[in-house]
Motif scaffolding. Structure first.
Motif, short mmCIF file in Angstrom:
data_model
loop_
_atom_site.label_atom_id
_atom_site.label_comp_id
_atom_site.label_asym_id
_atom_site.label_seq_id
_atom_site.Cartn_x
_atom_site.Cartn_y
_atom_site.Cartn_z
N ALA A 1 0.88 -1.31 0.06
CA ALA A 1 0.01 -0.10 -0.09
C ALA A 1 0.85 1.19 -0.09
O ALA A 1 0.44 2.29 -0.59
N ASP A 2 2.08 0.99 0.58
CA ASP A 2 2.85 2.41 0.78
C ASP A 2 3.60 2.78 -0.65
O ASP A 2 4.17 3.80 -0.83
N LEU A 3 3.39 1.89 -1.46
CA LEU A 3 3.90 2.11 -2.95
C LEU A 3 2.69 2.59 -4.15
O LEU A 3 2.89 2.45 -5.17
N CYS A 4 1.41 2.68 -3.54
CA CYS A 4 0.38 3.11 -4.25
C CYS A 4 0.08 4.38 -3.76
O CYS A 4 -0.38 4.66 -2.70
N PHE A 5 -0.10 5.31 -4.84
CA PHE A 5 -0.17 6.94 -4.44
C PHE A 5 -1.32 7.45 -4.92
O PHE A 5 -1.76 7.12 -6.35
N LYS A 6 -2.43 7.91 -3.92
CA LYS A 6 -3.56 8.16 -4.50
C LYS A 6 -3.63 9.41 -5.31
O LYS A 6 -2.93 10.28 -5.18
N LEU A 7 -4.59 9.48 -6.36
CA LEU A 7 -4.40 10.42 -7.47
C LEU A 7 -5.56 11.36 -7.25
O LEU A 7 -6.57 10.93 -6.84
N PRO A 8 -5.43 12.61 -7.35
CA PRO A 8 -6.24 13.68 -7.17
C PRO A 8 -7.39 13.69 -8.16
O PRO A 8 -7.15 12.83 -9.47
N GLU A 9 -8.82 14.10 -8.23
CA GLU A 9 -9.66 13.76 -8.90
C GLU A 9 -9.51 14.19 -10.41
O GLU A 9 -10.00 13.64 -11.14
N ASP A 10 -8.61 15.25 -10.55
CA ASP A 10 -8.55 15.73 -11.85
C ASP A 10 -7.15 15.29 -12.65
O ASP A 10 -6.82 15.66 -13.66
N ILE A 11 -6.68 14.30 -12.01
CA ILE A 11 -5.63 13.61 -12.89
C ILE A 11 -6.16 11.99 -13.19
O ILE A 11 -6.70 11.36 -12.49
N THR A 12 -6.07 11.62 -14.65
CA THR A 12 -6.65 10.73 -15.10
C THR A 12 -5.58 9.40 -14.55
O THR A 12 -4.56 9.72 -14.19
N LEU A 13 -6.30 8.29 -14.96
CA LEU A 13 -5.51 6.94 -14.40
C LEU A 13 -4.27 6.95 -15.59
O LEU A 13 -3.30 6.26 -15.34
N GLU A 14 -4.46 7.42 -16.85
CA GLU A 14 -3.44 7.47 -17.96
C GLU A 14 -2.39 8.19 -17.16
O GLU A 14 -1.04 7.97 -17.38
N GLU A 15 -2.47 9.45 -16.87
CA GLU A 15 -1.66 10.33 -16.41
C GLU A 15 -0.90 9.80 -15.09
O GLU A 15 0.48 9.59 -14.94
N GLY A 16 -1.62 9.10 -14.22
CA GLY A 16 -1.16 8.36 -13.29
C GLY A 16 0.05 7.23 -13.70
O GLY A 16 1.07 6.93 -12.87
N ALA A 17 -0.30 6.23 -14.61
CA ALA A 17 0.67 5.31 -15.07
C ALA A 17 1.82 6.24 -15.73
O ALA A 17 2.98 5.63 -15.66
N MET A 18 1.70 7.37 -16.14
CA MET A 18 2.61 8.18 -16.83
C MET A 18 3.67 8.60 -15.71
O MET A 18 4.99 9.01 -16.04
N CYS A 19 3.43 8.43 -14.42
CA CYS A 19 4.40 9.01 -13.18
C CYS A 19 5.73 8.04 -13.24
O CYS A 19 6.47 8.56 -12.93
N GLU A 20 5.51 6.86 -13.93
CA GLU A 20 6.58 6.03 -13.65
C GLU A 20 7.58 6.70 -14.88
O GLU A 20 8.89 6.80 -14.34
#
Length: 360
Positions: free
Chosen positions: A142-161
């Motif tokens: 869980a400590d390696l899972c970072f909650k995304l704000p509502e206005d950030i898409t899941l695709e953008e979340g994947a692009m964090c890598e």
């Protein structure tokens, strides 16, 4: 766009994309480990293809990592929490999260000093023998899972890598408002390094590549100038002059996001005395470069390996609008056998493809 998952006995069977042989991916069942007290089970929604994924597909190896038995591919990912372990307090089912793919031991000297990316016991998605995340679901700390704000898409979340690689490189090279930055290579990592350097405040960023299309993308993303170069090492001297002219001032920092003999030779020659060269790309495992003349000018050379402590900053850059990764996502595919094959072929072919993304 489809998502593949078998339903048996009223329960969905978890399916994943397995690398089973050279140029062979198969969607097959993937049994998840049991959920530990500090783990979460995440339904994958967005998974990007990295150059290393393509490398493994084509050769079953990347650097000194070798695939010796079937392995689930993928490590750039985001999804939705479906179940939490008994001790997890900062996440709840339904939370949208970006996953940092490397699990370090937290006991060795590197981890204790904060350099957990150098942990010799690192378990990293889709780095053999560890399975990756191109699957319906994964279990992850869980400590390696970072909650995304509502206005950030899941695709953008994947692009964090991939963005994390650029952010870590900028930190290692001390990029800031007083440093002019040269970037060698306008592939996906070179482009995220450009975005990161701009977000870190670099006043001028010049990017170099052999491909006109990628340079046009870099210009659209905010490069101050672009320089088209050749693959011929005999052209280095002339190209260094072109780079200096494009920069207009001294090159304080060079980020080599290609990692070839020629790009490092260019980087060392173009960077000012007392400047810094950061080797990010790993095109050549061994190089012959003019290190002694660079050392005589006190040009520092630093390396990077993945990243550390970057997800919160990446998410903040995305939330604040300082970085927009959406233009990098050029192709999208669903999660069926044919689409997985087509997606990897698209990514491997290059051309207009920058980041190929699965929507599960």
């Amino acid at each position: 766009m489809g998502s593949q998952g078998d339903v048996r006995n009223g329960e969905e069977e978890n399916m994943a994309a397995w690398l089973v042989a050279v140029n062979t991916l198969k969607i097959q069942p993937f049994k998840l480990p049991s959920l530990g007290p500090y783990d979460v089970r995440v339904r994958m929604k967005a998974v990007g293809i990295c150059g290393s994924d393509v490398h493994y597909l084509k050769t079953l190896r990347c650097a000194h990592f070798v695939v010796e038995e079937p392995m689930v591919i993928g490590h750039e990912c985001a999804g939705i929490v479906e179940e939490i372990g008994s001790e997890v307090t900062h996440l709840v089912p339904g939370d949208r999260v970006a996953l940092e793919p490397g699990i370090s031991c937290w006991r060795c000297s590197y981890c204790k000093q904060g350099s957990y990316n150098l942990c010799p016991e690192m378990k990293f998605f889709a780095t053999p023998p560890v399975h990756g995340s191109l699957a319906n679901q994964v279990v992850h700390p869980a400590d390696l899972c970072f909650k995304l704000p509502e206005d950030i898409t899941l695709e953008e979340g994947a692009m964090c890598e991939p963005l994390s690689v650029g952010v870590h490189a900028c930190r290692r090279a001390n990029v800031g408002p007083e440093t002019n930055v040269l970037i060698m290579g306008a592939g996906p990592i070179g482009l995220v390094a450009l975005l990161a350097a701009r977000a870190f405040g670099a006043p001028r960023v010049v990017i170099v590549d052999v491909d006109e299309f990628r340079l046009s993308v870099a210009k659209d993303l905010g490069a101050s100038e672009t320089v088209k170069v050749s693959t011929n090492e005999e052209d280095v001297a002339g190209e260094v002059e072109l780079i200096k002219k494009a920069m207009g001032e001294s090159v304080d920092i060079t980020l080599d996001c290609a990692g070839f003999n020629k790009t490092m030779t260019t980087a060392l020659n173009a960077t000012r005395p007392g400047g810094k060269v950061c080797l990010v790309g790993m095109g050549h495992n061994e190089m012959t470069v003019p290190l002694t003349p660079a050392a005589a000018r006190e040009v520092d050379v630093v390396g990077v390996f993945r990243y550390k402590n970057t997800w919160p900053l990446c998410i903040e850059f995305l939330r604040s609008g300082k970085i927009d990764v959406k233009p990098l996502i050029t192709h999208r595919f669903g999660f069926s056998q044919k689409e997985v094959e087509d997606a990897f072929e698209t990514s491997a072919h290059g051309g207009s493809a920058i980041k190929v993304m699965f929507n599960l």
